[in-house]
Design a protein around this motif. Structure first.
Motif, PDB file in Angstrom:
ATOM      1  N   PHE A 260       0.836  -1.202   0.000  1.00 34.09           N
ATOM      2  CA  PHE A 260       0.000   0.000   0.000  1.00 34.09           C
ATOM      3  C   PHE A 260       0.872   1.254   0.000  1.00 34.09           C
ATOM      4  O   PHE A 260       0.615   2.210  -0.741  1.00 34.09           O
ATOM      5  CB  PHE A 260      -0.897   0.024   1.242  1.00 34.09           C
ATOM      6  CG  PHE A 260      -2.038  -0.957   1.206  1.00 34.09           C
ATOM      7  CD1 PHE A 260      -3.003  -0.901   0.200  1.00 34.09           C
ATOM      8  CD2 PHE A 260      -2.170  -1.922   2.187  1.00 34.09           C
ATOM      9  CE1 PHE A 260      -4.071  -1.794   0.177  1.00 34.09           C
ATOM     10  CE2 PHE A 260      -3.232  -2.823   2.184  1.00 34.09           C
ATOM     11  CZ  PHE A 260      -4.180  -2.759   1.170  1.00 34.09           C
ATOM     12  N   GLY A 261       1.905   1.270   0.837  1.00 35.38           N
ATOM     13  CA  GLY A 261       2.739   2.460   0.998  1.00 35.38           C
ATOM     14  C   GLY A 261       3.464   2.863  -0.264  1.00 35.38           C
ATOM     15  O   GLY A 261       3.502   4.050  -0.628  1.00 35.38           O
ATOM     16  N   HIS A 262       4.047   1.895  -0.969  1.00 35.63           N
ATOM     17  CA  HIS A 262       4.756   2.210  -2.212  1.00 35.63           C
ATOM     18  C   HIS A 262       3.798   2.756  -3.269  1.00 35.63           C
ATOM     19  O   HIS A 262       4.155   3.649  -4.052  1.00 35.63           O
ATOM     20  CB  HIS A 262       5.462   0.956  -2.747  1.00 35.63           C
ATOM     21  CG  HIS A 262       6.715   0.625  -2.014  1.00 35.63           C
ATOM     22  ND1 HIS A 262       7.401  -0.552  -2.223  1.00 35.63           N
ATOM     23  CD2 HIS A 262       7.431   1.308  -1.090  1.00 35.63           C
ATOM     24  CE1 HIS A 262       8.478  -0.574  -1.443  1.00 35.63           C
ATOM     25  NE2 HIS A 262       8.504   0.543  -0.759  1.00 35.63           N
ATOM     26  N   ALA A 263       2.589   2.214  -3.306  1.00 36.94           N
ATOM     27  CA  ALA A 263       1.602   2.715  -4.271  1.00 36.94           C
ATOM     28  C   ALA A 263       1.266   4.174  -3.975  1.00 36.94           C
ATOM     29  O   ALA A 263       1.146   5.000  -4.887  1.00 36.94           O
ATOM     30  CB  ALA A 263       0.347   1.854  -4.230  1.00 36.94           C
ATOM     31  N   LEU A 264       1.129   4.505  -2.705  1.00 38.13           N
ATOM     32  CA  LEU A 264       0.827   5.884  -2.326  1.00 38.13           C
ATOM     33  C   LEU A 264       1.990   6.809  -2.668  1.00 38.13           C
ATOM     34  O   LEU A 264       1.793   7.922  -3.186  1.00 38.13           O
ATOM     35  CB  LEU A 264       0.525   5.959  -0.825  1.00 38.13           C
ATOM     36  CG  LEU A 264      -0.794   5.314  -0.387  1.00 38.13           C
ATOM     37  CD1 LEU A 264      -0.842   5.195   1.127  1.00 38.13           C
ATOM     38  CD2 LEU A 264      -1.990   6.110  -0.907  1.00 38.13           C
ATOM     39  N   GLU A 265       3.222   6.361  -2.399  1.00 40.04           N
ATOM     40  CA  GLU A 265       4.390   7.178  -2.742  1.00 40.04           C
ATOM     41  C   GLU A 265       4.463   7.449  -4.243  1.00 40.04           C
ATOM     42  O   GLU A 265       4.724   8.575  -4.676  1.00 40.04           O
ATOM     43  CB  GLU A 265       5.669   6.469  -2.306  1.00 40.04           C
ATOM     44  CG  GLU A 265       5.982   6.526  -0.833  1.00 40.04           C
ATOM     45  CD  GLU A 265       7.328   5.896  -0.552  1.00 40.04           C
ATOM     46  OE1 GLU A 265       8.328   6.627  -0.487  1.00 40.04           O
ATOM     47  OE2 GLU A 265       7.379   4.656  -0.404  1.00 40.04           O
ATOM     48  N   GLU A 279       6.243   7.672   6.421  1.00 35.60           N
ATOM     49  CA  GLU A 279       4.822   8.022   6.561  1.00 35.60           C
ATOM     50  C   GLU A 279       3.967   7.111   5.694  1.00 35.60           C
ATOM     51  O   GLU A 279       2.882   6.668   6.115  1.00 35.60           O
ATOM     52  CB  GLU A 279       4.615   9.482   6.176  1.00 35.60           C
ATOM     53  CG  GLU A 279       5.271  10.460   7.137  1.00 35.60           C
ATOM     54  CD  GLU A 279       5.334  11.883   6.601  1.00 35.60           C
ATOM     55  OE1 GLU A 279       5.567  12.805   7.406  1.00 35.60           O
ATOM     56  OE2 GLU A 279       5.150  12.073   5.371  1.00 35.60           O
ATOM     57  N   ALA A 280       4.450   6.816   4.492  1.00 34.62           N
ATOM     58  CA  ALA A 280       3.722   5.903   3.608  1.00 34.62           C
ATOM     59  C   ALA A 280       3.638   4.510   4.219  1.00 34.62           C
ATOM     60  O   ALA A 280       2.606   3.830   4.132  1.00 34.62           O
ATOM     61  CB  ALA A 280       4.402   5.841   2.241  1.00 34.62           C
ATOM     62  N   VAL A 281       4.725   4.072   4.856  1.00 35.18           N
ATOM     63  CA  VAL A 281       4.734   2.757   5.507  1.00 35.18           C
ATOM     64  C   VAL A 281       3.745   2.736   6.677  1.00 35.18           C
ATOM     65  O   VAL A 281       3.028   1.755   6.883  1.00 35.18           O
ATOM     66  CB  VAL A 281       6.157   2.399   5.982  1.00 35.18           C
ATOM     67  CG1 VAL A 281       6.137   1.171   6.889  1.00 35.18           C
ATOM     68  CG2 VAL A 281       7.060   2.145   4.783  1.00 35.18           C
ATOM     69  N   SER A 282       3.701   3.834   7.438  1.00 34.31           N
ATOM     70  CA  SER A 282       2.758   3.901   8.551  1.00 34.31           C
ATOM     71  C   SER A 282       1.315   3.781   8.059  1.00 34.31           C
ATOM     72  O   SER A 282       0.531   2.983   8.593  1.00 34.31           O
ATOM     73  CB  SER A 282       2.945   5.226   9.301  1.00 34.31           C
ATOM     74  OG  SER A 282       1.991   5.343  10.343  1.00 34.31           O
ATOM     75  N   PRO A 316       0.929   9.440  10.381  1.00 33.05           N
ATOM     76  CA  PRO A 316      -0.377   9.349   9.716  1.00 33.05           C
ATOM     77  C   PRO A 316      -0.812   7.897   9.579  1.00 33.05           C
ATOM     78  O   PRO A 316       0.027   6.999   9.451  1.00 33.05           O
ATOM     79  CB  PRO A 316      -0.110   9.973   8.346  1.00 33.05           C
ATOM     80  CG  PRO A 316       1.345   9.719   8.092  1.00 33.05           C
ATOM     81  CD  PRO A 316       2.008   9.804   9.446  1.00 33.05           C
ATOM     82  N   THR A 317      -2.114   7.682   9.594  1.00 31.56           N
ATOM     83  CA  THR A 317      -2.637   6.311   9.489  1.00 31.56           C
ATOM     84  C   THR A 317      -3.783   6.192   8.492  1.00 31.56           C
ATOM     85  O   THR A 317      -4.420   5.144   8.414  1.00 31.56           O
ATOM     86  CB  THR A 317      -3.120   5.801  10.874  1.00 31.56           C
ATOM     87  OG1 THR A 317      -4.122   6.698  11.363  1.00 31.56           O
ATOM     88  CG2 THR A 317      -1.967   5.720  11.871  1.00 31.56           C
ATOM     89  N   ALA A 318      -4.051   7.255   7.741  1.00 27.02           N
ATOM     90  CA  ALA A 318      -5.162   7.222   6.784  1.00 27.02           C
ATOM     91  C   ALA A 318      -4.777   7.971   5.518  1.00 27.02           C
ATOM     92  O   ALA A 318      -4.012   8.939   5.554  1.00 27.02           O
ATOM     93  CB  ALA A 318      -6.417   7.843   7.392  1.00 27.02           C
ATOM     94  N   ILE A 319      -5.332   7.533   4.391  1.00 28.93           N
ATOM     95  CA  ILE A 319      -4.995   8.128   3.099  1.00 28.93           C
ATOM     96  C   ILE A 319      -5.370   9.601   3.060  1.00 28.93           C
ATOM     97  O   ILE A 319      -4.634  10.426   2.521  1.00 28.93           O
ATOM     98  CB  ILE A 319      -5.691   7.361   1.955  1.00 28.93           C
ATOM     99  CG1 ILE A 319      -5.138   5.935   1.864  1.00 28.93           C
ATOM    100  CG2 ILE A 319      -5.509   8.072   0.617  1.00 28.93           C
ATOM    101  CD1 ILE A 319      -5.848   5.039   0.854  1.00 28.93           C
TER     102      ILE A 319
END
Length: 382
Positions: A260-265, A279-282, A316-319
């Motif tokens: 999920f985190g890499h996709a967000l980054e 933060e993306a990993v969190s 952070p814990t939410a998109i």
């Protein structure tokens, strides 16, 4: 309470060994180790020369001390600077570093020294793995994230516009020197981001460590608990790497939150104003727990506990906590489809049954992920 199997040596230094046969190496952990890096290298490596790689932020802070240490040890060294930030992990910077290494006439027995965070470590490690078909690599991580994660284990690489870390090689370092004193130069945001990777080890398979972090995270941030947290994290990663160096099995667990985190980054174009890796990993770990609960795998109370701790330290814990334009579920799904853990088109995630009970879930239904993401994009923290 001490969880580390490596109590401090004289001077407070700790040592963790990564067992990989002839390619085994040590991770040295403690305050003030930067000044002795040259001597540690001279004891272990036959190199007469080195190229130190640092970004434009870290170089003025720590390169003079490292270069002086190398000179005292009789190792001739030069400094190569790169831009700061995730976008440095690209072909043009790799080419520039490779060309500089060859221009300096460094030989196979010489060393590239990565002085910096995960970006510099990944880029330098990749160059060390391909120049002359493999040179010595010494990691001198200066961020908490790099000290507990990216400097250990030999995964190196650069990003593609289509996804993060898709181009690279496995190339183990010959030595890792983690000077916990240099963490004092980090911003609060950078330190918090690195802490996400510390918490990750507890959430994967060390529930006692996660409990210790819940009770002692303030000491980790303030300093007294820092070496303990780094040592336990490094030992956790060393144990996994020793059993699965090339991520064909259990090592994939280290990617908890990263799909999920890499996709967000990637969707945020690696813009640090919006999102940095930790933060993306969190957010990714929170998503992995909430998705696991949605699938009936993880009790809601365990997910709430994990998310509550990440929130307590300011992560952070939410998109929707990511500033800037809203994300689209379809865009994130396209990024996830390029993840390194995808096998023959099947989605693989690291999910969990509770604190310290992560597992590799293969053949995850894409429609379930897409529906979950669509809800999460508009949802707040758990």
């Amino acid at each position: 309470m001490s969880l580390s199997s490596h109590p401090p040596e004289a001077g407070g230094r700790r040592s963790v060994r990564v067992e990989l046969g002839e390619r085994s190496y040590e991770i040295l952990i403690g305050a003030g180790l930067l000044q002795g890096t040259g001597a540690e290298m001279a004891r272990r490596l036959p190199c007469a020369r080195a190229l130190v790689v640092a970004d434009e932020t870290v170089a003025p802070l720590h390169a003079p001390a490292l270069l002086a240490s190398l000179e005292r040890a009789g190792i001739s060294a030069a400094l190569h600077q790169v831009p700061a930030g995730e976008t440095t992990k690209r072909f043009s910077e790799l080419e520039r570093l490779v060309d500089r290494t060859i221009a300096e006439r460094l030989e196979r027995g010489d060393a590239l020294v990565a002085l910096g965070g995960g970006v510099v470590g990944d880029l330098t490690g990749f160059a060390a793995g391909v120049v002359r078909r493999g040179m010595h690599l010494v990691q001198v991580p200066t961020s908490l994230l790099a000290q507990v994660d990216s400097s250990v284990g030999g995964k190196t690489g650069i990003n593609s516009p289509r996804g993060k870390n898709l181009i690279g090689v496995f190339h183990q370092p010959s030595l890792v020197v983690a000077d916990t004193a240099v963490l004092e130069t980090l911003s609060e945001r950078e330190f918090r981001a690195g802490y996400a990777e510390v918490a990750k080890y507890g959430l994967i398979d060390r529930p006692d460590f996660f409990g210790w972090l819940e009770a002692n995270w303030r000491a980790v941030f303030a300093g007294p608990g820092r070496a303990e947290a780094v040592a336990v994290s490094c030992q956790a990663k060393a144990d996994v790497v020793a059993g699965d160096e090339r991520e064909t099995g259990a090592r994939a667990l280290l990617n908890l939150g990263h799909t999920f985190g890499h996709a967000l980054e990637s969707a945020a174009a690696y813009d640090p104003a919006r999102l940095v890796h930790g933060e993306a990993v969190s957010i990714g770990m929170a998503l992995a727990h909430r998705f696991s609960t949605r699938l009936g795998l993880c009790p809601a109370s365990e997910t709430e506990r994990a998310v509550r701790h990440l929130q307590a330290v300011g992560l952070p814990t939410a998109i929707r906590e990511i500033p800037g334009p809203a994300f689209l579920a379809d865009e994130l799904m396209n990024k996830i489809a390029q993840d390194k853990k995808v096998q023959r088109g099947s989605l693989t995630f690291i999910l969990t049954r509770g604190i310290g009970q992560a597992f590799v879930a293969r053949d995850v239904e894409p429609a379930a992920v897409a529906g979950f993401l669509a809800e999460e994009i508009t949802a707040g923290p758990a």
